[in-house]
Design a protein around this motif. Structure first.
Motif, PDB file in Angstrom:
ATOM      1  N   MET B   1      12.895   6.979  -1.569  1.00 51.99           N
ATOM      2  CA  MET B   1      12.257   8.141  -0.942  1.00 51.99           C
ATOM      3  C   MET B   1      11.745   7.787   0.447  1.00 51.99           C
ATOM      4  SD  MET B   1       9.036  10.390  -2.282  1.00 51.99           S
ATOM      5  CE  MET B   1       7.991  10.217  -0.850  1.00 51.99           C
ATOM      6  N   ALA B   2      11.785   8.731   1.308  1.00 51.17           N
ATOM      7  CA  ALA B   2      11.296   8.489   2.658  1.00 51.17           C
ATOM      8  C   ALA B   2       9.801   8.215   2.615  1.00 51.17           C
ATOM      9  CB  ALA B   2      11.569   9.703   3.525  1.00 51.17           C
ATOM     10  N   GLN B   3       9.345   7.375   3.530  1.00 49.77           N
ATOM     11  CA  GLN B   3       7.920   7.080   3.574  1.00 49.77           C
ATOM     12  C   GLN B   3       7.162   8.214   4.241  1.00 49.77           C
ATOM     13  OE1 GLN B   3       6.273   3.337   3.799  1.00 49.77           O
ATOM     14  NE2 GLN B   3       8.203   2.266   4.120  1.00 49.77           N
ATOM     15  N   LEU B   4       5.950   8.396   3.795  1.00 45.15           N
ATOM     16  CA  LEU B   4       5.111   9.434   4.371  1.00 45.15           C
ATOM     17  C   LEU B   4       3.960   8.789   5.146  1.00 45.15           C
ATOM     18  CD1 LEU B   4       4.982  11.798   1.273  1.00 45.15           C
ATOM     19  CD2 LEU B   4       6.125  12.277   3.446  1.00 45.15           C
ATOM     20  N   ILE B   5       3.533   9.474   6.178  1.00 46.39           N
ATOM     21  CA  ILE B   5       2.370   9.117   7.001  1.00 46.39           C
ATOM     22  C   ILE B   5       2.602   7.856   7.816  1.00 46.39           C
ATOM     23  CG2 ILE B   5      -0.109   8.714   7.120  1.00 46.39           C
ATOM     24  CD1 ILE B   5      -0.331  10.049   4.339  1.00 46.39           C
ATOM     25  N   ALA B   6       2.803   6.727   7.156  1.00 45.72           N
ATOM     26  CA  ALA B   6       2.923   5.470   7.890  1.00 45.72           C
ATOM     27  C   ALA B   6       4.007   4.624   7.250  1.00 45.72           C
ATOM     28  CB  ALA B   6       1.595   4.728   7.870  1.00 45.72           C
ATOM     29  N   ASP B   7       4.518   3.709   8.049  1.00 45.58           N
ATOM     30  CA  ASP B   7       5.563   2.819   7.571  1.00 45.58           C
ATOM     31  C   ASP B   7       4.878   1.590   6.971  1.00 45.58           C
ATOM     32  OD1 ASP B   7       7.597   0.876   7.375  1.00 45.58           O
ATOM     33  OD2 ASP B   7       8.749   1.909   8.926  1.00 45.58           O
ATOM     34  N   ARG B   8       4.894   1.486   5.658  1.00 44.29           N
ATOM     35  CA  ARG B   8       4.150   0.419   4.986  1.00 44.29           C
ATOM     36  C   ARG B   8       4.606  -0.972   5.418  1.00 44.29           C
ATOM     37  NH1 ARG B   8       1.002  -0.722   0.280  1.00 44.29           N
ATOM     38  NH2 ARG B   8       0.334  -2.861   0.675  1.00 44.29           N
ATOM     39  N   ARG B   9       5.913  -1.118   5.580  1.00 42.65           N
ATOM     40  CA  ARG B   9       6.420  -2.423   6.002  1.00 42.65           C
ATOM     41  C   ARG B   9       5.810  -2.815   7.337  1.00 42.65           C
ATOM     42  NH1 ARG B   9       7.117  -6.729   6.981  1.00 42.65           N
ATOM     43  NH2 ARG B   9       8.974  -8.059   7.026  1.00 42.65           N
ATOM     44  N   THR B  43      -2.526  -0.338  -0.737  1.00 39.77           N
ATOM     45  CA  THR B  43      -1.754   0.431  -1.717  1.00 39.77           C
ATOM     46  C   THR B  43      -2.589   1.556  -2.329  1.00 39.77           C
ATOM     47  OG1 THR B  43      -0.378  -1.480  -2.215  1.00 39.77           O
ATOM     48  CG2 THR B  43      -0.452   0.258  -3.883  1.00 39.77           C
ATOM     49  N   GLU B  44      -3.817   1.222  -2.642  1.00 41.34           N
ATOM     50  CA  GLU B  44      -4.707   2.254  -3.220  1.00 41.34           C
ATOM     51  C   GLU B  44      -4.980   3.352  -2.189  1.00 41.34           C
ATOM     52  OE1 GLU B  44      -7.522   1.908  -5.955  1.00 41.34           O
ATOM     53  OE2 GLU B  44      -6.032   0.792  -7.121  1.00 41.34           O
ATOM     54  N   ALA B  45      -5.231   2.935  -0.974  1.00 39.20           N
ATOM     55  CA  ALA B  45      -5.512   3.913   0.081  1.00 39.20           C
ATOM     56  C   ALA B  45      -4.300   4.825   0.271  1.00 39.20           C
ATOM     57  CB  ALA B  45      -5.853   3.193   1.388  1.00 39.20           C
ATOM     58  N   ARG B  46      -3.146   4.197   0.270  1.00 39.55           N
ATOM     59  CA  ARG B  46      -1.906   4.948   0.459  1.00 39.55           C
ATOM     60  C   ARG B  46      -1.700   5.946  -0.674  1.00 39.55           C
ATOM     61  NH1 ARG B  46       3.446   3.516  -0.936  1.00 39.55           N
ATOM     62  NH2 ARG B  46       5.019   4.339   0.506  1.00 39.55           N
ATOM     63  N   ASN B  47      -1.961   5.513  -1.881  1.00 38.50           N
ATOM     64  CA  ASN B  47      -1.812   6.429  -3.023  1.00 38.50           C
ATOM     65  C   ASN B  47      -2.776   7.604  -2.912  1.00 38.50           C
ATOM     66  OD1 ASN B  47       0.199   4.995  -4.207  1.00 38.50           O
ATOM     67  ND2 ASN B  47      -1.151   3.821  -5.561  1.00 38.50           N
ATOM     68  N   LEU B  48      -4.020   7.283  -2.622  1.00 39.42           N
ATOM     69  CA  LEU B  48      -5.011   8.351  -2.494  1.00 39.42           C
ATOM     70  C   LEU B  48      -4.611   9.309  -1.371  1.00 39.42           C
ATOM     71  CD1 LEU B  48      -7.771   9.611  -3.161  1.00 39.42           C
ATOM     72  CD2 LEU B  48      -8.821   7.954  -1.590  1.00 39.42           C
ATOM     73  N   ALA B  49      -4.164   8.728  -0.267  1.00 41.41           N
ATOM     74  CA  ALA B  49      -3.786   9.558   0.891  1.00 41.41           C
ATOM     75  C   ALA B  49      -2.639  10.488   0.527  1.00 41.41           C
ATOM     76  CB  ALA B  49      -3.413   8.667   2.070  1.00 41.41           C
ATOM     77  N   ILE B  50      -1.625   9.931  -0.081  1.00 40.95           N
ATOM     78  CA  ILE B  50      -0.416  10.722  -0.322  1.00 40.95           C
ATOM     79  C   ILE B  50      -0.608  11.693  -1.484  1.00 40.95           C
ATOM     80  CG2 ILE B  50       1.993  10.549  -1.103  1.00 40.95           C
ATOM     81  CD1 ILE B  50       2.194   8.046   0.722  1.00 40.95           C
ATOM     82  N   LYS B  51      -1.272  11.220  -2.530  1.00 41.20           N
ATOM     83  CA  LYS B  51      -1.384  12.075  -3.721  1.00 41.20           C
ATOM     84  C   LYS B  51      -2.503  13.099  -3.630  1.00 41.20           C
ATOM     85  CE  LYS B  51       0.659   8.649  -6.811  1.00 41.20           C
ATOM     86  NZ  LYS B  51       0.300   7.501  -7.660  1.00 41.20           N
ATOM     87  N   GLU B  52      -3.575  12.740  -2.967  1.00 40.20           N
ATOM     88  CA  GLU B  52      -4.737  13.640  -2.986  1.00 40.20           C
ATOM     89  C   GLU B  52      -5.016  14.292  -1.621  1.00 40.20           C
ATOM     90  OE1 GLU B  52      -6.426  14.182  -5.829  1.00 40.20           O
ATOM     91  OE2 GLU B  52      -5.397  12.670  -7.042  1.00 40.20           O
ATOM     92  N   ILE B  53      -5.003  13.476  -0.578  1.00 41.66           N
ATOM     93  CA  ILE B  53      -5.457  14.018   0.722  1.00 41.66           C
ATOM     94  C   ILE B  53      -4.345  14.806   1.415  1.00 41.66           C
ATOM     95  CG2 ILE B  53      -6.470  13.428   2.961  1.00 41.66           C
ATOM     96  CD1 ILE B  53      -7.707  10.959   1.660  1.00 41.66           C
ATOM     97  N   LEU B  54      -3.138  14.281   1.385  1.00 43.75           N
ATOM     98  CA  LEU B  54      -2.022  14.981   2.042  1.00 43.75           C
ATOM     99  C   LEU B  54      -1.838  16.417   1.542  1.00 43.75           C
ATOM    100  CD1 LEU B  54       0.272  14.757   4.116  1.00 43.75           C
ATOM    101  CD2 LEU B  54       1.706  13.747   2.331  1.00 43.75           C
TER     102      LEU B  54
END
Lengths: 600, 600
Positions: B1-9, B43-54
Motif C-alpha cells: 500500500m502507498a505510504q500516507l503522510i510521510a515516507d517512513r523509510r 510506529t505508534e505515532a504513525r498508527n495513531l496519525a493514520i488510524k485516528e487523526i487522519l
C-alpha cells in the motif's frame, strides 16, 4: 478613492501610449474606434464591472452555484447582471457585426475584459465559453448551423460550452470514448460521459450549445479519429426556438477550491439514446477545430489569471497605504507607526506585483494588437508572421501568466497579513479562484511542452524567430533612449543568454537527450515569460522616460514605469539568468531517478 | 500500500543514519530511548496519525469549528481522538517527567509530530498552542502557577493559547492596548480585545489557560511596557479545579481560507470587569517571555508547513504512479498511455517536491538534535553555540519552510491536474490550510528581517558563524566521498558566493543603504533556505553513497538520495546563485519608487 480591479491610468497608457490602438481607426474596418470611442468603451466597461459585476464576486463564492436534481442554479443576482451585460452587447465585442458583434479591435475588447474578469471570474467564465463555442461554430460550422445558433450565442441568449474531458481523457484528449453513431438523416446519436464541464448546465439562458468531441463508430483510435459535433441542450426547432430536451443530463457539479460561482458539471449524453448532434467540420477532423477554440480559450485563461492578479494588486496596494503598523526603520525613535507601504519588504512585494501585472497587461494587449493587425493586413507574409507570433505567445500567456498570477495573488494575501487569510477580505478568494487557471485548458506543463515541442520548431523556426525579432526591436529602440539604455543593455545580455539556451534546448529536444530537455520545458517557459515581462517593461520605460518632466502631474506615473523596469531587470532577471544556466547544464537527475527512488 | 503522510523509510534514514539519534541514549537523560524504543514510538505515532487523526482531516475542513452564542464546538469526532491522543501522553513527548512529560529527545518527538500534523493540522494546532503555553509557564511561572496548571496542560486536560494580537497590533505587538490593573491581592484585572486567537475557545477541555500580553496601568508605551499574565478561562479554585467563569468571552470566529478545524477566535477580556490574571515573570518583561514561546511556536509552524508538504508529496507521488494518461514520449507509437510519473515534467515536479520535503525533514530534525545536544551538554561554550544555532535556524525553519511548503502543496495540486482542484481529493485542502503558515507567528517578511536584522549580527556574528561552520563541515566531509565530491564542490561554490553576499548585505544593513538592504531580506532568507536544503541533501547523499551496492533492496533508496541531491544542487542552486547576484547588485528600485508611482 482607491481604484478597483485595474489601474485605469495604466490601462490607458498601454492602449494609447505603448500600442497606440487608436491608430487602428485609420483603417476602414476599425474606423469607428478612435481614441474618444475607445476611452468611452473602457469607461463603460469599468462602470459595469465595478457597479454590477463586482458585487457578484462574494456571492459567486458562497453559496456559489447549486446543483439540484439535474439542474444548476447560478447565484440569484447573476440573472439581472447577465441581462445588463448581454443588453450592452459585451459578449461579442470584437466579433463580426454580421452575427451581432460590435467589431471592435481585440486589444480594446481585452481591456474591457480585464475589468469584467477581474470583477468576477466565475460569472465571466460562462461568457468566455459561450464566446469560444460561438467562434468555433463561426469558423467551422455550416451555414445552417451558423444561422441556427450564432446570433443567439453572441447575444448571450444561448450559452456555449466545450465538451472535451472524460474521466480517462484529461490531458490526453485522444483517449476519449464518447461515441457518435450516424443516423440516416445525417445527424448523429451521441453517447458518452463528460466531466469538468465549466458552465455545462445553468439557468440564465434558454438553451446551451455544447461543441462535443466524440468518436464516430469505426473511426481510428487516438486524436485522428475524433470528430466535433454541435449538441444542443434543447433541440432546435425549425423556427429556431428551443424544442425538446436533447438528453444531455447534468449528473452533478464539483465542490472546488474556488470558482464556486461557475458550475463544473458532469454530463451524461444520450443516457436514454436521445442525444442528437450535427457534425461540425469534417469527420475525424474534430481536434483541429477544437484546437482553434482551445487557443482562444488558452489566451482567455491567461487573461483570467491576469485579471485576478491586477485585482489583487489594487487591493493590496490600497491596503498597504491604509494599514498603519510598526515604526518605519529610518524614522526617528519618537515617530509613530507608519503605513506599511513604507516598509521595505512590503515594497518589494508590491514591486513584484506591479512589475508582473504591468508586464502581463502589456503582453496580453500586445497579443490583441497582433490579432488586430492580422485582421487589417493584406500581405500574406505579414499575416503569416502575425499568426506565428500569436502561436508562440499563446502558451506563454496561458502558462506563464497563470503561474505568476497565482504568485501575485499569494503576495496579495501576504500583504494583508492575517486579514489576507480571512474570507471577509477579497484577496483570499482571488487566490483560490486563480489556482485552476494553471490547470485547465491544458496544464501549464502542457503549455511548456507546446512551447518547446511545437512552437519553437514551427514553420522551421520562423515563428519563434518572429517572436525573438520583436524583442530585439524593442531592445534596439530602448538603447537609443539615454535614460533607459543601461536597462536595455542588461536585458540584451539576458536576451543573448536566452537565445543560446533556446538553441541548446532545441538541439537536445531533437537528440537522445529528449527526455532531459523536456524535464526543462517548464523552466524554459518560465524564463521565456520572464523575458517577455522584461521586454514589455523596457518598452514601457522607453516610452515613459522621454515624457518625464513634461507635465508635473504625470511624473510619478512615468517615473514609476522606469523604476518598475529597473526593478524587474536588475532584481528579477538575475534569477532568470540563473535558471537559464541550469537549463544549459541540463542535468539529467529528474529523468535518471529510478521510480522506486522517489520513495513512498 | 502507498505510504500516507510521510515516507517512513526516509524518516528512519534521517533519525538513524543521518543524525544517529539513538546515540543520545548513551547519555543518562535519554537512556531509555535506544533505537528499538525510538522505532516503536514512531510506529505508534504513525498508527495513531493514520488510524485516528487522519480521518479527522476532511471534517476539520467542513463543517470545521462552529461558533454559537459564545461557544465554539469542534467537529464532533475530535473528542474521542483527543482523548486517545492525550491518554497516549503525546502532547508532552519531549517534556520533563516532573510535569507529566515523556522526556524523549526533541528530534524524536518531531518525527512523531510530522505524522500527527501531516494527518490533521487543524486538530494539532490546539495541542501545539497548549504545549507552547505550558512551556511558557514552566519557564517563567511561579511555583504556584506551575503547580496550578502544568500537569493539567501537559496531559491535555486543559488547553493553552497565546493572546498577543489585537486589531491595531498585529506585526507590531508593541502597539497593543489591553490593560492590566493591579488589585490589592496581587492579581491583575485585565481588560482588552484580542483577535486571531487560534484555539481561543473550544469544547474539548475543562479549562483554557491564556498567556496574555497587556500593559499595566502607567507602564511605558511600546514593547518595553508589556507584561505577561496567566489568564484562565475559568478561575482556578484552591483545590485546583476550574471555578467560576473568568470573563474571557469569545465573540466570534473567523471564516478562513483553510484550517477551518481550528477556531480563530476574537476574545473580549474583562467586558464585565471580572477577568483576573496573575503576572508571569516580571512586570514589563512580557515580551521577552513571549519571545521564548514565539520561538518554539515559529519552529512548530515550520513543522506545520513541512507536514502539509510531506503529506502532499506522498499523495502526489501515489497519484502519479496510479494515473495513466498520455503515451510516454519515447515509447513506441503502438504503446498505450503511461503512468504520469514517467512524463518528464511530472518528474520535475516530483523531484522539486521530494528535494524540498527531504531537505525540510533533515533541517527540522537537525534543529531538534541541536536542542537535544543542548540539553546534554555540560560545556557553557557548547551550550551557547547550540543555542545560537537554534536562534539562526528559527527564522529559516519558519520563513523558508512555510514558503516552500506552500509551493510544494501547489505542485501537489498540479500533479493531480483537474482533480487537484476538487475538494474530494486531499491536496486542495493541504494547500489552503498551508497558506496561513507564511503569515502567523510573524509573517515571513518579519522572519527575513529577524534573520538579517538580529540573527546575523547576534553575539557579534558568532551565531551566524556557527551556522556557516556547520555547513562547511558537511561540505568538507562530502568532499572526501568520491561519489558526491562534484556535488560538494558545486555547493562549495554557492556557499562561497553566499558568504560574500551575506557580508555585502550585512555591511549595507549597517550603512545608509539600510532600506535597500532590507528590501533584499526576503530574497536573502530564501537563498539561505536554499543553501540549507542543499546542505542537508548533500549530507544525506554523502551518507547514502557509500551504502549503494551493499544490499540490493536498499539501492533504490540510496541512489534516490544521491540523485535528489544532484537534482537540487545542479538544477535549483543555479537559480539561488542568480538571486545572490541580485542581492549583491542591490538595486534600490523598490525603495526609490515614489509612493504615487505604484499607481492605483
Amino acid at each position: 478613492m482607491a481604484q478597483l480591479i485595474a489601474d485605469r491610468r495604466d490601462v490607458d497608457f498601454v492602449l494609447h501610449e505603448q500600442f497606440e490602438v487608436a491608430e487602428l481607426a485609420k483603417n476602414d474596418r476599425f474606423s469607428e474606434f478612435n481614441r474618444k470611442t475607445v476611452d468611452l468603451i473602457i469607461t463603460e466597461a469599468r462602470n459595469l464591472a465595478i457597479k454590477e459585476i463586482l458585487p457578484l464576486q462574494k456571492i459567486s463564492d458562497s453559496p456559489g452555484c447549486v446543483f439540484d436534481a439535474g439542474e444548476v442554479k447560478v447565484p440569484e443576482p447573476y440573472h439581472k447582471v447577465y441581462k445588463t451585460y448581454c443588453d450592452g452587447q459585451w459578449l461579442a465585442m470584437s466579433d463580426s457585426p454580421e452575427w451581432g458583434g460590435q467589431g471592435m479591435p481585440t486589444s480594446v475588447g481585452l481591456a474591457a475584459n480585464e475589468y469584467f474578469y477581474g470583477a468576477c471570474n466565475s460569472f465571466m467564465l460562462f461568457n468566455m465559453l459561450t464566446h469560444g463555442a460561438a467562434r468555433l461554430v463561426e469558423s467551422f460550422g455550416t451555414k445552417e448551423q451558423k444561422d441556427q445558433v450564432l446570433k443567439n450565442m453572441y447575444s448571450g441568449k444561448w450559452a456555449g460550452t466545450m465538451l472535451l474531458t472524460e474521466p480517462e481523457a484529461g490531458s490526453d484528449v485522444g483517449a476519449l470514448t464518447s461515441v457518435a453513431k450516424r443516423n440516416p438523416d445525417g445527424t448523429y446519436s451521441i453517447t458518452g460521459s463528460k466531466i469538468f464541464i465549466s458552465g455545462g448546465e445553468q439557468d440564465m439562458v434558454e438553451n446551451i450549445i455544447h461543441p462535443t468531441l466524440a468518436r464516430i463508430e469505426g473511426a481510428p483510435a487516438g486524436t485522428r479519429g475524433i470528430s466535433l459535433f454541435l449538441v444542443p441542450k434543447y433541440r432546435i426547432k425549425p423556427d429556431g426556438s428551443p424544442g425538446e430536451f436533447n438528453d444531455v443530463v447534468c449528473t452533478g457539479i464539483e465542490h472546488k477550491m474556488g470558482l464556486h460561482g461557475n458550475a463544473t458539471c458532469s454530463l451524461t449524453l444520450g443516457g436514454k439514446g436521445e442525444c442528437i448532434g450535427t457534425l461540425i467540420g469534417e469527420e475525424n477532423k474534430g481536434m483541429a477545430a477544437m484546437f482553434q477554440m482551445m487557443n482562444e480559450a488558452r489566451q482567455m485563461v491567461g487573461l483570467q489569471g491576469f485579471a485576478n492578479a491586477t485585482a489583487s494588486y489594487m487591493y493590496a496596494l490600497d491596503y498597504a497605504r491604509q494599514r498603519i503598523q510598526t515604526k518605519h526603520m529610518t524614522d526617528p525613535p519618537e515617530a509613530g507607526p507608519a503605513a506599511i507601504i513604507r516598509h521595505p519588504d512590503v515594497r518589494r512585494q508590491l514591486m513584484i506585483m506591479k512589475s508582473m501585472v504591468d508586464g502581463m497587461r502589456s503582453l496580453i494587449y500586445f497579443n490583441g494588437m497582433v490579432q488586430d493587425r492580422h485582421k487589417l493586413s493584406d500581405s500574406p507574409e505579414e499575416k503569416e508572421r502575425l499568426r506565428n507570433l500569436e502561436e508562440v505567445l499563446t502558451p506563454i500567456i496561458k502558462g506563464y501568466i497563470t503561474d505568476k498570477a497565482f504568485e501575485v495573488c499569494s503576495h496579495g494575501v501576504q500583504v494583508y497579513g492575517g486579514y489576507g487569510y480571512i474570507e471577509e477580505y477579497p484577496v483570499a478568494q482571488l487566490l483560490r479562484d486563480c489556482r485552476i487557471f494553471q490547470i485547465y485548458e491544458g496544464t501549464n506543463g502542457i503549455q511548456s511542452i507546446d512551447l518547446i515541442g511545437r512552437k519553437m520548431g514551427m514553420k522551421k523556426g520562423a515563428a519563434f524567430m518572429a517572436f525573438l525579432e520583436e524583442i530585439r526591436k524593442t531592445i534596439d529602440m530602448a538603447k537609443g533612449i539615454e535614460a533607459v539604455k543601461p536597462l536595455a543593455e542588461n536585458l540584451e545580455k539576458l536576451f543573448n543568454t536566452y537565445t543560446e539556451t533556446a538553441a541548446i534546448l532545441g538541439k537536445a529536444a531533437g537528440s537522445d537527450k529528449v527526455l532531459d530537455a523536456f524535464a526543462f520545458s517548464h523552466p524554459f517557459l518560465e524564463s521565456t515569460g520572464d523575458l517577455c515581462m522584461a521586454w514589455m517593461l523596457l518598452w514601457r520605460a522607453a516610452i515613459a522616460a522621454p515624457k518625464i518632466g513634461q507635465k508635473k502631474k504625470d511624473d510619478a506615473f512615468y517615473n514609476g514605469q522606469v523604476t518598475t523596469a529597473r526593478f524587474f531587470i536588475n532584481t528579477q532577471l538575475p534569477i532568470t539568468a540563473g535558471r537559464l544556466t541550469a537549463i544549459q547544464v541540463m542535468d539529467g537527475a529528474a529523468v535518471a531517478m529510478e521510480d522506486a527512488g522517489f520513495g513512498g
